[in-house]
Design an enzyme around this catalytic site. Structure first.
Site, PDB file in Angstrom:
ATOM      1  N   GLY A  53       0.694  -1.101  -0.017  1.00 51.30           N
ATOM      2  CA  GLY A  53      -0.082  -0.105  -0.148  1.00 51.30           C
ATOM      3  C   GLY A  53       0.936   1.350   0.155  1.00 51.30           C
ATOM      4  O   GLY A  53       0.496   2.210   0.508  1.00 51.30           O
ATOM      5  N   GLY A  56      -0.371   4.865  -0.776  1.00 52.86           N
ATOM      6  CA  GLY A  56      -1.526   5.647  -0.177  1.00 52.86           C
ATOM      7  C   GLY A  56      -1.235   6.501   0.857  1.00 52.86           C
ATOM      8  O   GLY A  56      -0.056   6.770   0.942  1.00 52.86           O
ATOM      9  N   GLY A 238       1.726   4.701  20.445  1.00 47.25           N
ATOM     10  CA  GLY A 238       3.105   5.415  20.361  1.00 47.25           C
ATOM     11  C   GLY A 238       3.156   6.729  20.666  1.00 47.25           C
ATOM     12  O   GLY A 238       4.264   7.305  20.565  1.00 47.25           O
ATOM     13  N   HIS A 297      -8.553   3.000  19.217  1.00 48.89           N
ATOM     14  CA  HIS A 297      -7.710   4.032  20.164  1.00 48.89           C
ATOM     15  C   HIS A 297      -8.039   4.376  21.246  1.00 48.89           C
ATOM     16  O   HIS A 297      -7.222   4.403  22.545  1.00 48.89           O
ATOM     17  CB  HIS A 297      -7.817   5.416  19.125  1.00 48.89           C
ATOM     18  CG  HIS A 297      -7.314   5.138  17.828  1.00 48.89           C
ATOM     19  ND1 HIS A 297      -6.233   4.106  17.492  1.00 48.89           N
ATOM     20  CD2 HIS A 297      -7.602   6.016  16.648  1.00 48.89           C
ATOM     21  CE1 HIS A 297      -6.081   4.165  16.133  1.00 48.89           C
ATOM     22  NE2 HIS A 297      -6.848   5.217  15.350  1.00 48.89           N
ATOM     23  N   MET A 434      -2.062  18.979  36.679  1.00 48.39           N
ATOM     24  CA  MET A 434      -3.025  18.649  37.730  1.00 48.39           C
ATOM     25  C   MET A 434      -3.519  20.036  38.066  1.00 48.39           C
ATOM     26  O   MET A 434      -2.731  21.016  38.497  1.00 48.39           O
ATOM     27  CB  MET A 434      -2.178  17.851  38.859  1.00 48.39           C
ATOM     28  CG  MET A 434      -3.225  17.547  40.142  1.00 48.39           C
ATOM     29  SD  MET A 434      -2.745  16.494  41.204  1.00 48.39           S
ATOM     30  CE  MET A 434      -2.796  14.941  40.445  1.00 48.39           C
ATOM     31  N   LEU A 454       3.175  20.289  33.593  1.00 46.27           N
ATOM     32  CA  LEU A 454       4.418  19.811  32.875  1.00 46.27           C
ATOM     33  C   LEU A 454       4.107  19.933  31.114  1.00 46.27           C
ATOM     34  O   LEU A 454       3.187  19.208  30.613  1.00 46.27           O
ATOM     35  CB  LEU A 454       4.665  18.117  33.029  1.00 46.27           C
ATOM     36  CG  LEU A 454       5.545  17.487  32.107  1.00 46.27           C
ATOM     37  CD1 LEU A 454       6.897  18.146  32.040  1.00 46.27           C
ATOM     38  CD2 LEU A 454       5.839  15.904  32.211  1.00 46.27           C
TER      39      LEU A 454
END
Length: 549
Positions: A53, A56, A238, A297, A434, A454
């Protein structure tokens, strides 16, 4: 980029960290030796990465830029061979020229891609045209692979004095529709596997449309390959922030004791997109938001947030969590579809929706809010709210863990504090922060809320952070399957969502799609439901520095 000119050790490159107002800095990229994988099998012998593919959008926008990143940072060996495979007829040189603009446009890491890196990468690229159902075509691919592998290894041996045995290692990336999987996997099995190294198959979602089709696909692949050869890609695993969820939970003494139903009021995992289907309406009609991003997901993110401490097997811990998920209550589901608004067309106006699919498109959700309830001692009674929508007012993906109210009548009579929240924002502008209650600075004793923040761009702007596909490709090459979806995990996910999909797609379903204007916050019904789910919208604006950028 640094990899093209650096020696074998770590590299540096000038990059723009964070916002434009931040100063340039030297991006530090650790070497394969520093990261501890310079002697692993995939770097020692011959190595081919074959992308099915290759012409694509996914390959052009994600897979090839990720491979460019790995090559430029010298994480892949000099002798690596990259082969694109597709149905369309073109030469290798034509393919390289067509791919080059996309690589130059993409930013493989925080460092700017330079033409020298791209040209060196393209010299490793070849292209083969074939029919995915033709074993004869794959026999030709096998012969081609042997030739280019031998040539690349001999060249690298002369340059680097390689003395390791020349094992043939091969990875086949299936960036093709699932109806191609079985034919291509069978042809590869018969013709292209190596018997002197490893053979690995990376599969790109979707893995079926429901439990039945997922089981069929899984059975077909199991006839051909063992589970340790199959790597089911979910690129959310990832993302940097998703990679950090387990560390935040289990490497901080004050976090994990709070992650239970005694302290947590509700959790919301959301993926908002401020764009529509943009010419993908035909594809989207067949899948909808639940299949597209929720069943895979967002459910994967939920498992990381909620699982028990893994005992050396992350995928087993995720599966245990999924087995504790109860059936989804239709009364806690809101589905919607965007219509024209803010100078944007509605979903049904997408020209890519075929006439034969128009009726199905009318029932296709572009927005869903549902509740996952986990029936175990840790989370019983805590709603996990999943929200995913297109054509909304903003693009944002985040996990928002909302803690129960704190009251201190002996110190602050009559005062109820806003809820504390632990927020992990995947995009845009990665951040973990937080929301804390504190006294207003100065002479006032009034309550205010602020963030312990952070912001990745501020804190780690000069630290190499690979894109999700680059990280996961490297994990597959190293043989690490924890960051990929296991078969049992996949089938259990479909067991959870298939009954919901069948109800929503049945003609007798009384759950109507709620229309909402493009660019809005989505269906009002979804927001009206939140108080009953013990989730409160944050009070006051968030001051998070990344979010302002």
């Amino acid at each position: 980029m640094a990899g093209a000119t650096a020696a074998k050790g770590a590299s540096t490159a000038t990059c723009n960290a964070g916002s434009e107002s931040e100063k340039s800095c030297q991006l530090y990229v650790p070497s394969a030796h520093e990261l501890g994988f310079d002697q692993e099998a995939f770097r020692q012998g011959k190595l081919s990465i074959v992308i099915l593919g290759a012409t694509g959008d996914l390959a052009r926008k994600e897979i090839f830029p990720a491979l460019l990143d790995l090559v430029a940072q010298r994480f892949l060996p000099e002798q690596v061979v990259l082969v694109g495979v597709g149905r369309s007829k073109r030469t290798s040189e034509e393919f390289r020229q067509q791919l080059k603009p996309a690589l130059l446009e993409a930013c493989p890491s925080q460092a700017n891609a330079c033409e020298g890196d791209v040209n060196a990468f393209l010299q490793k690229m070849s292209y083969c045209s074939l029919d995915y159902k033709s074993q004869e075509d794959f026999k030709g691919l096998q012969q081609f692979l042997e030739e280019v592998e031998d040539a690349a290894f001999q060249s690298a041996r002369k340059a680097d004095s390689l003395e390791q045995p020349a094992l043939r290692n091969r990875v086949f990336y299936f960036a093709v529709p699932p109806f191609v999987f079985e034919d291509a996997a069978s042809a590869i099995k018969e013709t292209c596997l190596t018997d002197s190294g490893f053979n690995r198959i990376i599969l790109e979602k979707p893995f079926g449309r429901d439990l039945h089709t997922a089981e069929e696909l899984s059975t077909a692949l199991k006839r051909l390959y063992t589970e340790d050869q199959l790597y089911r890609m979910d690129h959310f695993l990832g993302y940097e922030v998703c990679q950090n969820i387990l560390s935040v939970r289990f490497r901080n003494a004050f976090v994990e004791p709070l992650m239970n139903n005694r302290h947590v009021a509700a959790v919301r995992i959301s993926l908002k997109e401020d764009f529509g289907t943009q010419g993908r309406g035909g594809y989207f009609t067949k899948y909808g938001n639940i299949r597209d991003v929720v069943q895979n997901h967002l459910l994967q993110v939920l498992t990381l947030v909620a699982l028990e401490r893994p005992d050396g097997d992350l995928r087993a811990a995720k599966l245990e969590l999924l087995r504790a998920v109860r059936d989804i209550n239709m009364d806690e589901v809101v589905v919607g579809q965007y219509v024209a608004g803010n100078d944007h067309p509605g979903f049904l106006e997408d020209d890519s929706i075929a006439e034969r699919d128009e009726e199905a498109a009318k029932r296709c959700p572009t927005f869903v809010q549902l509740v996952i309830r986990i029936d175990n001692d840790r989370w019983r009674g805590v709603p996990f709210i999943i929200l995913a929508g297109k054509g909304l007012e903003e693009s944002r993906c985040e996990v928002r863990i909302q803690f129960k109210e704190t009251r201190s009548p002996d110190i602050f009579p009559g005062e109820t504090c806003p809820r504390n929240e632990l927020v992990m924002r995947v995009s845009p502008h990665e951040a973990i922060y937080m929301r804390m209650n504190m006294k207003t600075p100065g002479l006032s004793g009034d309550l205010t809320q602020s963030e312990l923040d952070l912001c990745y761009n501020s804190q780690y702007g000069c630290t190499y952070r690979p894109r999700a596909y680059a990280r996961l490709l490297l994990e597959a090459l190293r043989g690490h399957q924890d960051q990929f979806v296991g078969e049992d995990e996949l089938l259990r996910a479909w067991e959870i969502f298939t009954p919901l999909l069948e109800k929503l797609e049945g003609h007798a379903c009384d759950k109507k799609l709620v229309k909402y204007p493009f660019g809005s916050q989505g269906p009002q019904q979804a927001r009206d439901m939140l108080p009953s789910l013990n989730f409160l919208e944050p009070e006051g604006p968030e001051g998070n520095a990344c979010w302002k950028n």
